[in-house]
Design an enzyme around this catalytic site. Structure first.
Site, PDB file in Angstrom:
ATOM      1  N   GLY A  71       0.812  -1.221   0.000  1.00 29.66           N
ATOM      2  CA  GLY A  71       0.000   0.000   0.000  1.00 29.66           C
ATOM      3  C   GLY A  71       0.842   1.265   0.000  1.00 29.66           C
ATOM      4  CG  ASN A 149      -5.149   3.898   8.820  1.00 30.38           C
ATOM      5  OD1 ASN A 149      -5.496   4.899   8.193  1.00 30.38           O
ATOM      6  ND2 ASN A 149      -4.073   3.893   9.572  1.00 30.38           N
ATOM      7  CD  GLN A 177      -7.068  -0.581   7.151  1.00 31.67           C
ATOM      8  OE1 GLN A 177      -7.858  -1.485   7.421  1.00 31.67           O
ATOM      9  NE2 GLN A 177      -5.825  -0.599   7.584  1.00 31.67           N
ATOM     10  CB  CYS A 325       3.534   4.193  11.269  1.00 30.02           C
ATOM     11  SG  CYS A 325       2.862   3.443   9.833  1.00 30.02           S
TER      12      CYS A 325
HETATM   13  C1  LIG Z   1      -4.987   3.341   4.826  1.00 31.86           C
HETATM   14  C2  LIG Z   1      -3.646   2.721   4.648  1.00 31.86           C
HETATM   15  N1  LIG Z   1      -2.884   3.104   3.607  1.00 31.86           N
HETATM   16  C3  LIG Z   1      -1.677   2.566   3.385  1.00 31.86           C
HETATM   17  C4  LIG Z   1      -1.163   1.608   4.211  1.00 31.86           C
HETATM   18  C5  LIG Z   1       0.198   1.026   3.931  1.00 31.86           C
HETATM   19  O1  LIG Z   1       0.093  -0.258   3.387  1.00 31.86           O
HETATM   20  P1  LIG Z   1       1.333  -1.272   3.455  1.00 31.86           P
HETATM   21  O2  LIG Z   1       1.441  -1.723   4.873  1.00 31.86           O
HETATM   22  O3  LIG Z   1       0.954  -2.389   2.539  1.00 31.86           O
HETATM   23  O4  LIG Z   1       2.530  -0.553   2.984  1.00 31.86           O
HETATM   24  C6  LIG Z   1      -1.918   1.183   5.327  1.00 31.86           C
HETATM   25  C7  LIG Z   1      -1.372   0.180   6.263  1.00 31.86           C
HETATM   26  O5  LIG Z   1      -1.604   0.262   7.462  1.00 31.86           O
HETATM   27  C8  LIG Z   1      -3.198   1.757   5.542  1.00 31.86           C
HETATM   28  O6  LIG Z   1      -3.954   1.389   6.572  1.00 31.86           O
END
Ligand SMILES: Cc1ncc(COP(=O)(O)O)c(C=O)c1O
Length: 381
Positions: A71, A149, A177, A325
């Site tokens: 993502g 998220n 999500q 994060c």
């Molecule tokens: C809304 C959203 N965008 C992007 C990401 C990032 O995705 P990835 O963990 O596959 O890099 C996340 C992951 O938590 C997310 O919740």
């Protein structure tokens, strides 16, 4: 009781059928999909089979799908890919995006692009009037997430997309999500780029995808081979792509049942909390009408987030303070802050996210443990 995992919004367990598909490829398939010999050709077939399957579930054409490393990469590819196809200009996003979008925007700001971060209401929703007011003559891109998220709030993507189309502005949606919970039909949604990842839908980590509408500009981020039609260089992740396709298939077929089940799990948790600590002891953060059923963000005023999380962890219960994060640090979430919540709500929020394997008995157990922790800490505090 065995440990209880309520952090599916961070990452989900890999579905057995997905693992089986991947295992078969990892043990039986060799070769590089770019090689012209028979091994390479059969590897290519796997990649293209996965691409065909995913695009058919999402309602786009296979050439509009770019496999990525997840993502984060998809978000970066969309934002930098659209921005670097031109020089300068204005981008509109929201204050509650994932850091993959927000930090990419900060970088673009350093490069001279100007960015507007739209506010949200107390439920985490963007208002169309705020978007309209932010439009400028040089606005070339709007980036709004489908569903958040941390609190699960779903945005009015179709309305935003229509406005973007009307004004001739590109539109990117982070649907990381939303995939698996909200039906997505790219043939009818007015969207130019959409980001996805496999590990939120019981697929493997480290593989994702970006939908790029035919004709939408996309400057590549990676240079090397001409894989993914020159849009994302690098040897393809065969097993990952096939696993992702299987996960999308399972997610699409099971969506209605899964949404019902996650609603029932949430209701069970809340009912038991009402009986245990009472409705006045907690607050739900998010939008009751426009929300993902598997994400429930709850504040327990009087008990700090980190303290509650630590106590839950000691009881074998994994929840989160928001995005993965930020959960390592004790910073207040940028999402909850943008929602303008009261201080005691901000400092006591916990995200419970359910998924594959969770049971109603687990929710009862979790509610009981919260009650014990809450009463112990409140009396002490
Ligand atoms: C809304 C959203 N965008 C992007 C990401 C990032 O995705 P990835 O963990 O596959 O890099 C996340 C992951 O938590 C997310 O919740």
């Amino acid at each position: 009781m065995k440990p209880i995992y309520l952090d599916h919004a961070a990452s989900t367990p890999v579905h057995l059928e997905v693992a089986e598909v991947m295992m078969k490829i990892m043990t039986e398939q060799l070769g590089n999909a770019s090689s012209v010999h028979a091994f390479g050709r059969s590897a290519k077939k796997i990649i293209n089979g996965a691409r065909d399957a995913i695009s058919s579930y999402l309602g786009c054409s296979p050439d509009e799908w770019v496999f990525t490393g997840g993502g984060t990469e998809s978000d970066n590819l969309a934002l930098f890919g659209a921005a670097h196809s031109r020089k300068g200009g204005h981008i509109i996003t929201t204050a509650i995006e994932h850091h993959a979008v927000l930090h990419a925007c900060e970088e673009l700001e350093k490069e001279g692009y100007s960015i507007t971060y739209l506010p949200v209401d107390q439920t985490g929703r963007v208002a169309l009037k705020d978007l309209e007011a932010a439009l400028r003559d040089d606005t070339f891109l709007i980036s709004v997430m489908f569903a958040n998220n941390e609190v699960g709030t779903v945005q009015p993507i179709e309305e935003i997309g229509r406005l973007a189309r009307e004004k001739g502005i590109l539109f990117h949606v982070d649907a990381v999500q939303a995939l698996g919970s909200i039906p997505i039909s790219l043939s009818s949604l007015p969207v130019d780029y959409m980001s996805f990842t496999a590990h939120k839908i019981n697929g493997p980590q480290g593989i994702g995808g970006l939908y790029v509408r035919r004709g939408a500009p996309l400057h590549p981020r990676l240079y090397g081979g001409s894989q993914e039609r020159g849009r994302r260089a690098g040897t393809e992740n065969l097993a990952g792509a096939a696993g992702f396709a299987k996960a999308v298939e399972l997610a699409a077929k099971g969506r209605a049942v899964r949404n019902e089940e996650s609603l029932a799990l949430r209701n069970r948790l809340l009912e038991r909390l009402d009986q245990g600590i009472g409705q006045d002891s907690y607050k739900i953060n998010g939008n009751a009408e426009h929300g993902l059923t598997h994400i429930t963000n709850i504040s327990f005023p009087g008990v700090r987030t980190d303290v509650m999380l630590m106590n839950l962890d000691m009881e074998g219960i994994a929840a989160s303070s928001g995005s993965a994060c930020t959960s390592g640090s004790l910073e207040i979430s940028h999402v909850l802050r943008a929602m303008n919540l009261a201080d005691d709500q901000l400092s006591s929020a916990i995200r419970f996210s359910t998924g594959l394997g969770n049971t109603s008995e687990e929710m009862e157990h979790v509610a009981r443990k919260i009650e014990t922790i809450f009463n112990r800490l409140r009396i002490k505090g």
